[in-house]
Design an enzyme around this catalytic site. Structure first.
Site, PDB file in Angstrom:
ATOM      1  N   LYS A 311       0.777  -1.101   0.111  1.00  0.00           N
ATOM      2  CA  LYS A 311       0.058   0.056   0.004  1.00  0.00           C
ATOM      3  C   LYS A 311       0.936   1.402  -0.025  1.00  0.00           C
ATOM      4  CE  LYS A 311      -4.181  -2.020   2.110  1.00  0.00           C
ATOM      5  NZ  LYS A 311      -5.184  -1.851   3.094  1.00  0.00           N
ATOM      6  N   ASP A 356      -9.985   2.875   2.169  1.00  0.00           N
ATOM      7  CA  ASP A 356     -10.112   2.103   3.553  1.00  0.00           C
ATOM      8  C   ASP A 356     -10.653   3.291   4.527  1.00  0.00           C
ATOM      9  OD1 ASP A 356      -9.234  -0.476   2.937  1.00  0.00           O
ATOM     10  OD2 ASP A 356      -7.008   0.100   3.337  1.00  0.00           O
ATOM     11  N   GLY A 488     -15.839  -6.263  11.032  1.00  0.00           N
ATOM     12  CA  GLY A 488     -15.071  -5.708  10.265  1.00  0.00           C
ATOM     13  C   GLY A 488     -15.511  -5.645   8.660  1.00  0.00           C
TER      14      GLY A 488
HETATM   15  P1  NAP Z   1       0.254  -3.498   9.782  1.00  0.00           P
HETATM   16  O1  NAP Z   1       0.664  -2.300   9.004  1.00  0.00           O
HETATM   17  O2  NAP Z   1       1.192  -4.741   9.737  1.00  0.00           O
HETATM   18  O3  NAP Z   1      -0.242  -2.928  11.202  1.00  0.00           O
HETATM   19  C1  NAP Z   1      -0.283  -3.945  12.230  1.00  0.00           C
HETATM   20  C2  NAP Z   1      -0.336  -3.191  13.465  1.00  0.00           C
HETATM   21  O4  NAP Z   1      -1.031  -4.117  14.440  1.00  0.00           O
HETATM   22  C3  NAP Z   1       0.789  -2.364  14.134  1.00  0.00           C
HETATM   23  O5  NAP Z   1       0.221  -1.328  14.821  1.00  0.00           O
HETATM   24  C4  NAP Z   1       1.172  -3.790  14.837  1.00  0.00           C
HETATM   25  O6  NAP Z   1       1.959  -3.062  16.176  1.00  0.00           O
HETATM   26  C5  NAP Z   1       0.121  -4.158  15.560  1.00  0.00           C
HETATM   27  N1  NAP Z   1       0.048  -5.509  16.017  1.00  0.00           N
HETATM   28  C6  NAP Z   1       0.330  -6.586  15.335  1.00  0.00           C
HETATM   29  N2  NAP Z   1       0.484  -7.632  15.873  1.00  0.00           N
HETATM   30  C7  NAP Z   1       0.220  -7.365  17.224  1.00  0.00           C
HETATM   31  C8  NAP Z   1       0.170  -8.123  18.288  1.00  0.00           C
HETATM   32  N3  NAP Z   1       0.214  -9.252  18.355  1.00  0.00           N
HETATM   33  N4  NAP Z   1      -0.362  -7.260  19.311  1.00  0.00           N
HETATM   34  C9  NAP Z   1      -0.380  -5.924  19.419  1.00  0.00           C
HETATM   35  N5  NAP Z   1      -0.216  -5.481  18.296  1.00  0.00           N
HETATM   36  C10 NAP Z   1      -0.001  -5.962  17.277  1.00  0.00           C
HETATM   37  O7  NAP Z   1      -1.477  -4.093   9.423  1.00  0.00           O
HETATM   38  P2  NAP Z   1      -2.431  -3.313   8.716  1.00  0.00           P
HETATM   39  O8  NAP Z   1      -2.542  -3.228   7.378  1.00  0.00           O
HETATM   40  O9  NAP Z   1      -2.622  -1.986   9.598  1.00  0.00           O
HETATM   41  O10 NAP Z   1      -3.875  -4.334   9.107  1.00  0.00           O
HETATM   42  C11 NAP Z   1      -4.124  -4.602  10.437  1.00  0.00           C
HETATM   43  C12 NAP Z   1      -5.311  -5.649  10.329  1.00  0.00           C
HETATM   44  O11 NAP Z   1      -6.273  -4.500  10.072  1.00  0.00           O
HETATM   45  C13 NAP Z   1      -5.331  -6.745   9.362  1.00  0.00           C
HETATM   46  O12 NAP Z   1      -4.801  -7.585   9.722  1.00  0.00           O
HETATM   47  C14 NAP Z   1      -6.944  -6.613   8.962  1.00  0.00           C
HETATM   48  O13 NAP Z   1      -7.492  -7.571   9.819  1.00  0.00           O
HETATM   49  C15 NAP Z   1      -7.300  -5.329   9.404  1.00  0.00           C
HETATM   50  N6  NAP Z   1      -7.926  -4.883   8.142  1.00  0.00           N
HETATM   51  C16 NAP Z   1      -9.163  -4.895   7.874  1.00  0.00           C
HETATM   52  C17 NAP Z   1      -9.464  -4.233   6.703  1.00  0.00           C
HETATM   53  C18 NAP Z   1     -11.031  -4.270   6.381  1.00  0.00           C
HETATM   54  O14 NAP Z   1     -11.323  -3.930   5.084  1.00  0.00           O
HETATM   55  N7  NAP Z   1     -11.898  -4.665   7.364  1.00  0.00           N
HETATM   56  C19 NAP Z   1      -8.853  -3.434   5.609  1.00  0.00           C
HETATM   57  C20 NAP Z   1      -7.311  -3.403   6.141  1.00  0.00           C
HETATM   58  C21 NAP Z   1      -7.038  -4.017   7.330  1.00  0.00           C
HETATM   59  P3  NAP Z   1       3.542  -2.726  16.271  1.00  0.00           P
HETATM   60  O15 NAP Z   1       3.512  -1.314  15.385  1.00  0.00           O
HETATM   61  O16 NAP Z   1       3.958  -2.749  17.555  1.00  0.00           O
HETATM   62  O17 NAP Z   1       4.280  -3.791  15.048  1.00  0.00           O
END
Ligand code: NAP
Length: 529
Positions: A311, A356, A488
């Protein structure tokens, strides 16, 4: 106009008898638009009587091959003449296609009314453009050849780029000129059937007909395919509308890694079908280097969804980026500025957007009413959290951030204008909603939760951006406490609906989309159980 291409379902049966007993294949026999591939080298009980029994059921709608041992054939003892003898039986019985490797001498073989596929397989490596083109030129000039098939391994999407290049050239070149250069005479130009084997080459199977192939190979619903990357015949027929795709149809796609579990192909293909729009949406496994992908595939595509991990990088591929997406620092949508609903025909190139962010804001607004003056806590500081923070801030909400890595939360807070809090602050915050924008709780880790029950403030709306599973542990805990909850899925559907409307200019059929995405999530839950 040429007739619709076939879906050729591959068999993996050890004996002719097993094939004849297979209810799925019985149902496929003579189903309009379908062929069954009879891989004679795979049958342990093969003799002429057994072949006739199989042909009694499947001819004429069969593709018959007796694969050469050097190209994946399972009978190392089978001589060329023996293999050819069986293939002649198939041709005599009038099957639609006989597939023979180019290395097999065809002396004495009479294809009769069958179409001859001259094939070349390499299960080890992808083929560079020059070799591919050389094979095409050599094989397409041979006598009696109706289809030139090349199937080669593909580990990354870029391995399959030479095939796309040649297919596009063949599509635009006056077909006769390809022959003239080789033989000095143009009579009959074969059809190309190019297959990039592997998950990264799925596009070559879905788009085969669009590039002039007479058929594509599919796997059965109940059973394995015969080569990597095959998808089921039902998905090709019902989801991708394989037999309807025409050469002028727009191609949309999603790029990401991993991509195999993406529900975006379900969302977009269902929408395209429901509103009867031309177009097909294809998953592309793009592991790294999205810029290279764009150089090879970009001009074939009319719209692109972008998912993890591209992205941010895909912003560089846009000719223009919407201000909101620029502020977020990520795009999940690329649209052609001279197409779809954008209607800026004087401008060309890619427009980058982030759907998003408004999808989160719409979802929250539908549950809470106006976001003006509302206080929302976002868990996470990654891509989804950034989109959520900018999306709801733009509608007037106050945002607080809580993230495992404090520095990341600080950086986002600075960009968007938000406070950073810690878990101990939670009881003292006057919140209207909490959004989980971390992957915690996502399948397969369905028992994980970013907040324990005691940490969920009473009465606060809890919105989990994770949608697989639909009801996450966090939502269950919140609901048990009497808190309102939001799944979600509405965000996922919201971002896709906006993409669809940007690209096609048509109103998205939200109910159809919801139905199919829910069905897919149910299937995923059943598979997990
Ligand atoms: P990302 O950029 O990898 O960010 C993940 C975030 O979650 C970071 O802030 C990370 O913290 C935190 N995290 C990861 N594992 C963790 C854990 N075990 N405990 C606590 N915090 C944790 O991912 P993203 O693109 O933001 O996506 C995150 C989630 O959003 C996806 O898994 C998906 O399920 C959801 N999502 C949903 C939609 C939808 O359309 N509904 C769209 C996009 C995403 P750190 O900074 O400490 O690493």
């Amino acid at each position: 106009m040429s007739s619709s291409p076939y879906i050729c379902v591959t068999t993996q049966h050890a004996t002719v008898q097993e094939l004849m007993d297979d209810a799925e294949f019985k149902g496929l026999a003579n189903r309009p638009g379908f062929l069954v591939e009879l891989r004679l080298d795979a049958f342990n009980d093969l003799n002429e009587a057994a072949l006739h029994r199989a042909l009694n059921v499947f001819a004429p709608n069969a593709l018959v091959t007796f694969r050469h041992p050097k190209e994946g054939g399972l009978r190392s003892d089978a001589s060329d003449s023996k293999r050819l003898r069986y293939l002649q039986v198939a041709a005599d019985r009038g099957v639609k296609y006989v597939d023979i490797e180019a290395r097999t001498p065809r002396t004495g073989f009479n294809k009769r009314d069958s179409k001859l596929i001259l094939s070349y397989h390499d299960f080890e490596q992808p083929l560079p453009y020059d070799i591919l083109r050389g094979i095409w030129l050599r094989h397409s000039s041979q006598q009696d050849v109706d289809v030139v098939k090349v199937a080669c391994a593909c580990k990354t999407v870029m391995d399959s780029a030479p095939m796309l290049r040649l297919l596009r050239e063949l599509q635009t070149m006056p077909r006769a000129s390809v022959m003239v250069r080789v033989s000095g005479a143009s009579v009959h130009v074969p059809q190309p059937l190019f297959v990039s084997m592997g998950e990264a080459g799925i596009w070559s199977r879905i788009l085969a007909g669009r590039f002039g192939a007479p058929l594509t190979f599919a796997r059965p619903e109940h059973g394995l395919g015969s080569a990597p990357g095959q998808i089921t015949w039902r998905a090709l027929e019902e989801l991708y509308r394989f037999r309807e795709i025409e050469s002028g149809w727009p191609v949309y796609g999603v790029i990401g890694n991993p991509i195999s579990h993406s529900l975006s192909p379900h969302l977009h293909n269902t929408a395209l079908k429901a509103v009867r729009a031309e177009g097909v949406y294809v998953p592309f496994l793009v592991e790294d280097a999205p810029a290279e992908f764009m150089r090879s595939f970009g001009s074939t595509l009319s719209g692109i969804s972008v998912t993890i991990p591209h992205k941010q990088a895909m912003m560089m591929e846009c000719d223009q980026v919407e201000p909101a997406a620029r502020a977020i620092g990520a795009v999940n949508t690329l649209s052609r500025m001279d197409g779809g609903n954008i209607q800026q025909s004087t401008v060309s190139g890619w427009l980058g957007s982030n759907t998003d962010a408004p999808a989160v804001a719409d979802t929250l607004e539908a549950a809470l009413g106006t976001l003006k003056g509302k206080h929302v806590l976002i868990l996470g500081a990654g891509g989804a959290a950034r989109a959520a923070a900018f999306g709801i801030k733009e509608r007037g909400a106050t945002v607080s951030l809580l993230n495992r890595t404090r520095e990341r939360a600080d950086a986002l807070a600075k960009d968007v204008g938000a406070a950073v809090v810690s878990l101990t602050d939670l009881p003292n915050l006057k919140l209207d909603a909490i959004i989980n924008a971390t992957p915690v709780g996502m399948a397969p880790h369905v028992d994980a939760t970013p907040l324990r029950e005691a940490q969920i403030p009473p009465g606060v709306l809890v919105f989990d951006t994770v949608y697989n599973p639909l009801r996450t542990k966090l939502l269950e805990l919140a609901q048990a406490k009497g808190n309102p909850t939001v799944e979600g899925l509405s965000m996922f559907i919201g971002q896709g609906v906006r993409q669809f409307e940007l690209w096609t200019g048509k109103k998205a059929p939200v109910e159809d989309i919801e139905g199919v995405v829910l069905d897919e999530l149910k299937k995923a839950r059943t598979a997990r159980a």
